[in-house]
Design a protein around this motif. Sequence first.
Motif, PDB file in Angstrom:
ATOM      1  N   ARG A 109       0.820  -1.214   0.000  1.00  0.00           N
ATOM      2  CA  ARG A 109       0.000   0.000   0.000  1.00  0.00           C
ATOM      3  C   ARG A 109       0.845   1.251   0.000  1.00  0.00           C
ATOM      4  NH1 ARG A 109      -3.515   0.400   4.626  1.00  0.00           N
ATOM      5  NH2 ARG A 109      -3.717   2.540   3.913  1.00  0.00           N
ATOM      6  N   SER A 135      -7.612  12.299   7.887  1.00  0.00           N
ATOM      7  CA  SER A 135      -7.188  11.176   8.701  1.00  0.00           C
ATOM      8  C   SER A 135      -6.666  10.057   7.791  1.00  0.00           C
ATOM      9  CB  SER A 135      -8.393  10.700   9.498  1.00  0.00           C
ATOM     10  OG  SER A 135      -8.007   9.873  10.519  1.00  0.00           O
ATOM     11  N   GLY A 136      -5.518   9.511   8.138  1.00  0.00           N
ATOM     12  CA  GLY A 136      -4.978   8.416   7.336  1.00  0.00           C
ATOM     13  C   GLY A 136      -4.252   8.872   6.086  1.00  0.00           C
ATOM     14  N   LYS A 182       0.310  11.606   7.634  1.00  0.00           N
ATOM     15  CA  LYS A 182       1.037  12.675   8.328  1.00  0.00           C
ATOM     16  C   LYS A 182       2.000  12.109   9.368  1.00  0.00           C
ATOM     17  CE  LYS A 182      -2.801  14.452   9.763  1.00  0.00           C
ATOM     18  NZ  LYS A 182      -3.736  13.437   9.263  1.00  0.00           N
ATOM     19  N   THR A 183       1.501  11.159  10.145  1.00  0.00           N
ATOM     20  CA  THR A 183       2.377  10.537  11.143  1.00  0.00           C
ATOM     21  C   THR A 183       3.544   9.840  10.446  1.00  0.00           C
ATOM     22  OG1 THR A 183       0.530  10.225  12.655  1.00  0.00           O
ATOM     23  CG2 THR A 183       2.455   8.860  13.020  1.00  0.00           C
ATOM     24  N   THR A 184       3.212   9.175   9.345  1.00  0.00           N
ATOM     25  CA  THR A 184       4.245   8.493   8.563  1.00  0.00           C
ATOM     26  C   THR A 184       5.324   9.474   8.117  1.00  0.00           C
ATOM     27  OG1 THR A 184       2.485   7.050   7.779  1.00  0.00           O
ATOM     28  CG2 THR A 184       4.577   6.957   6.606  1.00  0.00           C
ATOM     29  N   GLN A 227       1.659  10.928  18.749  1.00  0.00           N
ATOM     30  CA  GLN A 227       0.225  11.210  18.654  1.00  0.00           C
ATOM     31  C   GLN A 227      -0.523  10.784  19.912  1.00  0.00           C
ATOM     32  OE1 GLN A 227      -1.397   9.848  14.991  1.00  0.00           O
ATOM     33  NE2 GLN A 227      -3.395  10.740  15.349  1.00  0.00           N
TER      34      GLN A 227
HETATM   35  N1  LIG Z   1       2.529   0.051  10.706  1.00  0.00           N
HETATM   36  C1  LIG Z   1       1.694   0.164   9.662  1.00  0.00           C
HETATM   37  N2  LIG Z   1       1.523  -0.866   8.807  1.00  0.00           N
HETATM   38  C2  LIG Z   1       0.696  -0.761   7.735  1.00  0.00           C
HETATM   39  N3  LIG Z   1      -0.027   0.328   7.441  1.00  0.00           N
HETATM   40  C3  LIG Z   1       0.090   1.385   8.250  1.00  0.00           C
HETATM   41  C4  LIG Z   1       0.950   1.368   9.400  1.00  0.00           C
HETATM   42  N4  LIG Z   1       0.866   2.565  10.013  1.00  0.00           N
HETATM   43  C5  LIG Z   1       0.004   3.296   9.285  1.00  0.00           C
HETATM   44  N5  LIG Z   1      -0.459   2.601   8.217  1.00  0.00           N
HETATM   45  C6  LIG Z   1      -1.377   3.099   7.195  1.00  0.00           C
HETATM   46  O1  LIG Z   1      -0.781   4.242   6.635  1.00  0.00           O
HETATM   47  C7  LIG Z   1      -1.742   5.252   6.409  1.00  0.00           C
HETATM   48  C8  LIG Z   1      -1.239   6.546   6.981  1.00  0.00           C
HETATM   49  O2  LIG Z   1      -1.113   6.409   8.371  1.00  0.00           O
HETATM   50  P1  LIG Z   1      -0.706   7.645   9.284  1.00  0.00           P
HETATM   51  O3  LIG Z   1      -0.683   7.151  10.688  1.00  0.00           O
HETATM   52  O4  LIG Z   1       0.535   8.250   8.748  1.00  0.00           O
HETATM   53  O5  LIG Z   1      -1.935   8.627   9.064  1.00  0.00           O
HETATM   54  P2  LIG Z   1      -2.201  10.051   9.695  1.00  0.00           P
HETATM   55  O6  LIG Z   1      -2.215  11.012   8.585  1.00  0.00           O
HETATM   56  O7  LIG Z   1      -1.262  10.305  10.809  1.00  0.00           O
HETATM   57  O8  LIG Z   1      -3.675   9.888  10.245  1.00  0.00           O
HETATM   58  P3  LIG Z   1      -4.362  10.489  11.575  1.00  0.00           P
HETATM   59  O9  LIG Z   1      -4.659  11.914  11.304  1.00  0.00           O
HETATM   60  O10 LIG Z   1      -5.609   9.693  11.722  1.00  0.00           O
HETATM   61  O11 LIG Z   1      -3.391  10.274  12.682  1.00  0.00           O
HETATM   62  C9  LIG Z   1      -3.048   4.760   7.017  1.00  0.00           C
HETATM   63  O12 LIG Z   1      -3.934   4.469   5.959  1.00  0.00           O
HETATM   64  C10 LIG Z   1      -2.707   3.511   7.768  1.00  0.00           C
HETATM   65  O13 LIG Z   1      -3.684   2.536   7.506  1.00  0.00           O
END
Ligand SMILES: Nc1ncnc2c1ncn2[C@@H]1O[C@H](COP(=O)(O)OP(=O)(O)OP(=O)(O)O)[C@@H](O)[C@H]1O
Lengths: 267, 260
Positions: free
Chosen positions: A18, A40-41, A44-46, A89
């Motif tokens: 993905r 959301s998702g 950003k955290t990534t 977070q």
């Molecule tokens: N360890 C992981 N393994 C597989 N997929 C992951 C993992 N961590 C996150 N994801 C996927 O990566 C995508 C981005 O995740 P991320 O945590 O970066 O989102 P985000 O922008 O921080 O969301 P939010 O605002 O809800 O915190 C999500 O669709 C999630 O399903």
Amino acid sequence: MSEPLVRLENVRFAYGERTILRDISLSIPRGQVVAIMGGSGSGKTTLLRLIGGQERAVGGRVTVDGQDVAGLGRDALYALRRRMGMLFQFGALFTDMTVFDNVAFPLREHTDLPPELINDLVMMKLHAVGLRGAARLMPGELSGGMARRVALARTIALDPMLLMYDEPFTGLDPISLGIIGQLIRRLNDALGASSVIVTHDIQESLQIVDYIYFISEGRVVAEGTPDAIRNSTDPFVHQFVHAEADGPVPFHYPAGDYATALVGGAG
Amino acid sequence: MVGAIRRLGTLFINGVWQLGFITRFFWLILVYSGQSFTRLHLTLRELYFSGVMSLLIILVSGLFVGLVLGLQGYETLQRYGASDSLGTLVALSLVRELGPVVAGLLFASRAGSAVTAEIGLMKVTEQLKAMDMMAVSPIARVVAPRFWGGVISMPLLAALFSAMGVFGGWLIGVVAIGVDDGAFWSQMQSAVDFRYDVLNGVIKSCVFGVAVALIAVFEGYDCVPTAEGVSRAITRTVVSSALAILALDFVMTSFMFRGQ
Ligand SMILES: Nc1ncnc2c1ncn2[C@@H]1O[C@H](COP(=O)(O)OP(=O)(O)OP(=O)(O)O)[C@@H](O)[C@H]1O
Ligand SMILES: [Mg+2]
């Protein structure tokens, strides 16, 4: 000094099959506070994990202070991380230590300061987030918003050059929210640091940050200074600033046809 | 048929991978042990949690195992008029086998599962990631102290288990049934060889300590970071430790005790 502290160039990242980030280029200039927004998702955290070197990009380059993060060995990476602070977070406080010990942790691990000095520093950090009185509590005894503020105090304990805040405003009442927002700004300026804030709180961000990036579907879809963002006619920005349900930001995680899912049973 | 073979193949390959991971992990623990020994209080703390907190269950179980050994041993020995050898039988069974093995099994379910749960929960709540982000190695700070706490506790607990068992055998044999007190102890003393019996028993308990502690920290560190993942990891710790103890015991016994 004109070289930005953090620079992402055409970064691509995937968890397994993905793809989360397709092609992200952005930079965090020295001394500035930059907000990253997105649904959301949206990854950003990534993105913060990539900057901190906890994940490695599949393509493109992430540089911090001129160093290619993906190319660093363990020791060099740890040396770099000592100059970074990351607010997780969900706080990620150490549950087997008191609030005081949590904030003292990075100081004790990375400095040889005498206990009295550590005590003073910890109290100063806790005072800044308004929780000096909670020093002896365990993390389990804190409310969500308090835990987040303690985590914030721990993040800033070593006075880092790069501060990363993953959703610092969630779970805060409007008063603490304003104070914490100001704190992030003041801290950045006092330390001469640079900050990244990942947040959904557009109104608060418009007041304290220097620059805003919007990401969606793995790309930067809009960017600009707060003034530019306020006056933007970009449909994406407009939807975000005015919290509209209809617009280019999808609320739904990619899925098959809704009617088919309802009739067919299993989604 | 092909499907079955394929599944077997996958299982085998996964097993080899897992073995590789655990070996690498073991190596990392050893590399970082120096760092964690310089802050001894961390290891001492884990020694307290793993060792001291397991004392009660070890002592009580040791006593009961000794009581049963006393009863069964006497019942069999007196048929051949050898009830004076009760002390020998009780001591040898405990020192060679039951002490290390039973104490190891108890230790895995009492302390091993707790270590797995603790590390697993720290992973779920991102504490390990946060520590790593603060440039503090979770292996040096969290894993290595727990590993050494287990490795050091295990032989001590096994020794206490055996001692308690001998005491239990004495209670039943000498105090309750009336076997001769002097014969009980003197036969034991002359029959139990320090090197052959005691030392081999201690070696066993050390090996079990390493196995249980390694499995416990590995399963915690490697778990799927969800509530379900942690609960599975705990189960795996207990099951794998038990299997490892029994298998290693067989291997070691076959090398150590050949009755030359
Ligand atoms: N360890 C992981 N393994 C597989 N997929 C992951 C993992 N961590 C996150 N994801 C996927 O990566 C995508 C981005 O995740 P991320 O945590 O970066 O989102 P985000 O922008 O921080 O969301 P939010 O605002 O809800 O915190 C999500 O669709 C999630 O399903
Ligand atoms: Mg997030």
